[in-house]
Design a protein around this motif. Structure first.
Motif, PDB file in Angstrom:
ATOM      1  N   VAL A  19       0.833  -1.204   0.000  1.00 38.16           N
ATOM      2  CA  VAL A  19       0.000   0.000   0.000  1.00 38.16           C
ATOM      3  C   VAL A  19       0.868   1.254   0.000  1.00 38.16           C
ATOM      4  N   LEU A  20       1.904   1.271   0.847  1.00 44.52           N
ATOM      5  CA  LEU A  20       2.742   2.472   0.951  1.00 44.52           C
ATOM      6  C   LEU A  20       3.583   2.682  -0.302  1.00 44.52           C
ATOM      7  N   ILE A  21       4.114   1.604  -0.870  1.00 45.35           N
ATOM      8  CA  ILE A  21       4.890   1.737  -2.105  1.00 45.35           C
ATOM      9  C   ILE A  21       3.986   2.199  -3.252  1.00 45.35           C
ATOM     10  N   SER A  22       2.741   1.699  -3.283  1.00 45.01           N
ATOM     11  CA  SER A  22       1.795   2.145  -4.309  1.00 45.01           C
ATOM     12  C   SER A  22       1.496   3.636  -4.178  1.00 45.01           C
ATOM     13  N   SER A  23       1.423   4.116  -2.934  1.00 46.94           N
ATOM     14  CA  SER A  23       1.160   5.541  -2.717  1.00 46.94           C
ATOM     15  C   SER A  23       2.312   6.403  -3.247  1.00 46.94           C
ATOM     16  N   SER A  24       3.521   5.863  -3.237  1.00 50.86           N
ATOM     17  CA  SER A  24       4.647   6.603  -3.802  1.00 50.86           C
ATOM     18  C   SER A  24       4.472   6.789  -5.312  1.00 50.86           C
ATOM     19  N   GLY A  25       3.912   5.785  -5.978  1.00 49.69           N
ATOM     20  CA  GLY A  25       3.644   5.900  -7.408  1.00 49.69           C
ATOM     21  C   GLY A  25       2.581   6.932  -7.717  1.00 49.69           C
ATOM     22  N   THR A  26       1.496   6.949  -6.950  1.00 52.41           N
ATOM     23  CA  THR A  26       0.438   7.941  -7.174  1.00 52.41           C
ATOM     24  C   THR A  26       0.942   9.348  -6.874  1.00 52.41           C
ATOM     25  N   MET A  27       1.848   9.476  -5.890  1.00 50.97           N
ATOM     26  CA  MET A  27       2.401  10.795  -5.577  1.00 50.97           C
ATOM     27  C   MET A  27       3.288  11.286  -6.711  1.00 50.97           C
ATOM     28  N   ALA A  28       4.063  10.387  -7.313  1.00 53.01           N
ATOM     29  CA  ALA A  28       4.912  10.767  -8.445  1.00 53.01           C
ATOM     30  C   ALA A  28       4.059  11.252  -9.617  1.00 53.01           C
ATOM     31  N   MET A  29       2.950  10.580  -9.869  1.00 50.18           N
ATOM     32  CA  MET A  29       2.064  11.017 -10.946  1.00 50.18           C
ATOM     33  C   MET A  29       1.417  12.352 -10.624  1.00 50.18           C
ATOM     34  N   ALA A  30       1.100  12.587  -9.346  1.00 55.05           N
ATOM     35  CA  ALA A  30       0.518  13.870  -8.952  1.00 55.05           C
ATOM     36  C   ALA A  30       1.489  15.010  -9.214  1.00 55.05           C
ATOM     37  N   LEU A  59      -5.816  10.341  -3.532  1.00 57.13           N
ATOM     38  CA  LEU A  59      -5.621   8.896  -3.557  1.00 57.13           C
ATOM     39  C   LEU A  59      -4.390   8.510  -2.741  1.00 57.13           C
ATOM     40  N   THR A  60      -3.331   9.302  -2.859  1.00 55.82           N
ATOM     41  CA  THR A  60      -2.133   9.067  -2.051  1.00 55.82           C
ATOM     42  C   THR A  60      -2.453   9.185  -0.570  1.00 55.82           C
ATOM     43  N   ALA A  61      -3.227  10.210  -0.207  1.00 61.32           N
ATOM     44  CA  ALA A  61      -3.618  10.383   1.195  1.00 61.32           C
ATOM     45  C   ALA A  61      -4.467   9.209   1.684  1.00 61.32           C
ATOM     46  N   ALA A  62      -5.353   8.695   0.807  1.00 64.45           N
ATOM     47  CA  ALA A  62      -6.191   7.553   1.185  1.00 64.45           C
ATOM     48  C   ALA A  62      -5.342   6.302   1.423  1.00 64.45           C
ATOM     49  N   LEU A  63      -4.348   6.089   0.569  1.00 67.32           N
ATOM     50  CA  LEU A  63      -3.446   4.944   0.765  1.00 67.32           C
ATOM     51  C   LEU A  63      -2.637   5.111   2.044  1.00 67.32           C
ATOM     52  N   GLY A  64      -2.186   6.348   2.313  1.00 67.30           N
ATOM     53  CA  GLY A  64      -1.464   6.598   3.553  1.00 67.30           C
ATOM     54  C   GLY A  64      -2.334   6.372   4.771  1.00 67.30           C
ATOM     55  N   ALA A  65      -3.595   6.808   4.715  1.00 68.41           N
ATOM     56  CA  ALA A  65      -4.511   6.579   5.826  1.00 68.41           C
ATOM     57  C   ALA A  65      -4.791   5.091   6.008  1.00 68.41           C
ATOM     58  N   THR A  66      -4.864   4.359   4.911  1.00 69.49           N
ATOM     59  CA  THR A  66      -5.047   2.908   4.998  1.00 69.49           C
ATOM     60  C   THR A  66      -3.857   2.263   5.702  1.00 69.49           C
ATOM     61  N   PHE A  67      -2.662   2.716   5.362  1.00 68.60           N
ATOM     62  CA  PHE A  67      -1.458   2.203   6.024  1.00 68.60           C
ATOM     63  C   PHE A  67      -1.514   2.466   7.522  1.00 68.60           C
TER      64      PHE A  67
END
Length: 239
Positions: free
Chosen positions: A98-109, A127-135
């Motif tokens: 989840v956290l590594i995926s959030s890094s990808g969405t942040m790069a696209m942002a 979406l990055t914030a949602a993944l971070g909150a999930t973590f």
């Protein structure tokens, strides 16, 4: 008139002696001359935070190597019972994904931010914030599970007493960073969505028109948090 300019394609000779020493000491001034104040301060903050996390991990390794009491097996401590069988580190693996995926969405942002695509930038940041909150939510579940099983900062039922203090200190400090990052991601995403960086609307994190660099600054922070988790995952959960 003496010739003062060098030919195109040639470089000026490197100064020697005391002039060379002075040039080396002033190189940082030249390196940061074209860097914004916010980005430079973020890099300095991340450097200081690197030392803190490094001290935590070194302290953990020292405690684990020096203790004579058996250290708890992470594969057993962090296992979850699913379908009647114990699956080792399954929750930690999901958290890492989840956290590594959030890094990808942040790069696209960040990419869409510099393209001035407000809608995609804001959605990807949320979406990055949602993944971070999930973590953070999964980490809270992990804490609750271990506390229920008797893990405390001063001891645990599986072996070395230092395990509990190291676990809560390292994961708690990192989880705090993720939580703060989620909050600021939401703040910046809201400003992007409202068009504050297009109109130059005064306020928190906005000072002039076109300042989408704040999205990149948030990206620097978020990628750092992800990178730190990789080291925590390797040293704490796999060792």
């Amino acid at each position: 008139m003496a010739e003062t300019l060098t030919n195109i394609g040639q470089t000026e000779p490197r100064p020697t002696g005391w002039q060379g020493i002075a040039a080396d000491w002033s190189s940082d001034q030249r390196a940061f001359k074209n860097v914004s104040w916010g980005k430079a301060m973020m890099w300095i903050f991340l450097l200081s935070d690197t030392f803190i996390f490094g001290c935590f991990l070194l302290s953990y390794m020292t405690a684990r190597i020096s203790t004579r009491v058996p250290w708890p097996n992470p594969s057993e401590v962090f296992a979850l019972r699913i379908g009647g069988s114990e699956i080792p580190l399954i929750l930690i693996a999901i958290m890492t994904f989840v956290l590594i995926s959030s890094s990808g969405t942040m790069a696209m942002a960040v990419n869409f931010g510099y393209r001035r695509d407000r809608r995609k930038t804001a959605i990807l940041m949320l979406l990055t914030a949602a993944l971070g909150a999930t973590f953070v939510g999964m980490q809270a579940f992990e804490w609750t599970k271990l506390i229920t099983e008797g893990v405390r900062p001063w001891g645990n039922p599986w072996g070395a007493a230092q395990f509990g203090s190291c676990f809560f200190m390292i994961t708690g400090f990192h989880g705090t960073h993720v939580t703060i990052g989620v909050i600021f991601l939401i703040i910046v995403a809201r400003k992007v969505w409202r068009g504050d960086y297009d109109t130059g609307r005064r306020g928190f994190f906005t000072s002039r028109t076109g300042r989408y660099e704040n999205v990149e600054i948030m990206g620097l922070y978020w990628h750092f948090v992800d990178l730190v988790w990789v080291f925590i995952f390797a040293f704490f959960y796999l060792w």
